[in-house]
Design a protein around this motif. Sequence first.
Motif, PDB file in Angstrom:
ATOM      1  N   ASP A  23       0.877  -1.171   0.000  1.00  0.00           N
ATOM      2  CA  ASP A  23       0.000   0.000   0.000  1.00  0.00           C
ATOM      3  C   ASP A  23       0.914   1.219   0.000  1.00  0.00           C
ATOM      4  OD1 ASP A  23      -1.623   2.191   0.593  1.00  0.00           O
ATOM      5  OD2 ASP A  23      -2.932   1.046   1.922  1.00  0.00           O
ATOM      6  N   VAL A  24       0.999   1.910  -1.131  1.00  0.00           N
ATOM      7  CA  VAL A  24       1.961   3.004  -1.257  1.00  0.00           C
ATOM      8  C   VAL A  24       1.526   4.254  -0.499  1.00  0.00           C
ATOM      9  CG1 VAL A  24       2.881   2.175  -3.456  1.00  0.00           C
ATOM     10  CG2 VAL A  24       0.941   3.760  -3.450  1.00  0.00           C
ATOM     11  N   ASN A  25       0.313   4.258   0.046  1.00  0.00           N
ATOM     12  CA  ASN A  25      -0.115   5.382   0.886  1.00  0.00           C
ATOM     13  C   ASN A  25       0.404   5.255   2.315  1.00  0.00           C
ATOM     14  OD1 ASN A  25      -1.533   6.647  -1.179  1.00  0.00           O
ATOM     15  ND2 ASN A  25      -3.445   5.588  -0.700  1.00  0.00           N
ATOM     16  N   THR A  26       0.650   4.015   2.744  1.00  0.00           N
ATOM     17  CA  THR A  26       1.074   3.782   4.128  1.00  0.00           C
ATOM     18  C   THR A  26       2.435   3.099   4.238  1.00  0.00           C
ATOM     19  OG1 THR A  26       0.024   1.597   4.255  1.00  0.00           O
ATOM     20  CG2 THR A  26      -1.347   3.517   4.795  1.00  0.00           C
ATOM     21  N   GLY A  27       2.885   2.456   3.162  1.00  0.00           N
ATOM     22  CA  GLY A  27       4.125   1.687   3.205  1.00  0.00           C
ATOM     23  C   GLY A  27       3.953   0.287   3.761  1.00  0.00           C
ATOM     24  N   ALA A  28       2.729  -0.098   4.082  1.00  0.00           N
ATOM     25  CA  ALA A  28       2.473  -1.413   4.681  1.00  0.00           C
ATOM     26  C   ALA A  28       2.399  -2.494   3.606  1.00  0.00           C
ATOM     27  CB  ALA A  28       1.176  -1.384   5.477  1.00  0.00           C
TER      28      ALA A  28
END
Length: 251
Positions: A23-28
């Motif tokens: 998830d490139v919005n959170t890095g998860a």
Amino acid sequence: MYTGNLILGVDVGGSGIKGAVVDVNTGALQTERLRLETPQPATPEAVSETFAELVRMHNYKGIIGCGFPAIIKQGEAHSAANISKKWIGTNVIESFSLACNNPVEVLNDADAAGLAEMRFGLGKGQNGVVVLITIGSGLGSAMFINGKLVPNTEFGHMRLHGDIAEAYASSKARKINDLSWTEWGERFNEYLHYLARVVNPDLIILGGGASKKFSKYEEVIDVKVPVKPAELRNAAGTVGAAVHAYQIARS
């Protein structure tokens, strides 16, 4: 082809090829990070097929980001670290895209790790000069000036004691020479002093496997620049590769 904020990131290394959906919005990581052995010899044909197999294991369709152990210019490899020299002059984007039938965007592997650390880790909001050093089979590097990547720095190839620095101060050098963490730390400290004189960074972030052992050699690091282990650790290359693909897709 664009897959929103969930993008497959792949980290190609000399010993393993690892990947996960990020998830490139959170890095998860949104899936388990899968790993395949890097084929030996690591030729373009063999690595491309292994790359495609990793993509198939994720049952993934869409744009893919890839960190690759080479200087990358317009998708082409201009060096080859711990992989076959046959990669030099090869268009990595074309090789991987054809092999997996998905669009692939490629950047230097240390630059990928740096992108992740600057977006989600210690480098977030950090101005000035930030250098990330990945410690593994070699010494990878990524440099950022006021948050902007300066690609393909290869500070591990600076000359130190008559050879490239990574031959003296990488994890591989520690194992080959059977050094304790303190003995190796003294070598690595020499390298950091040299790096600091040349680059004058405001912060040095350590990534790669040896960053997890920072407490074992921290006491011998006395360079007059803050030196800290990365927050994202070994997942940084995978996360940064996905971020790179996302940025290309959005541009």
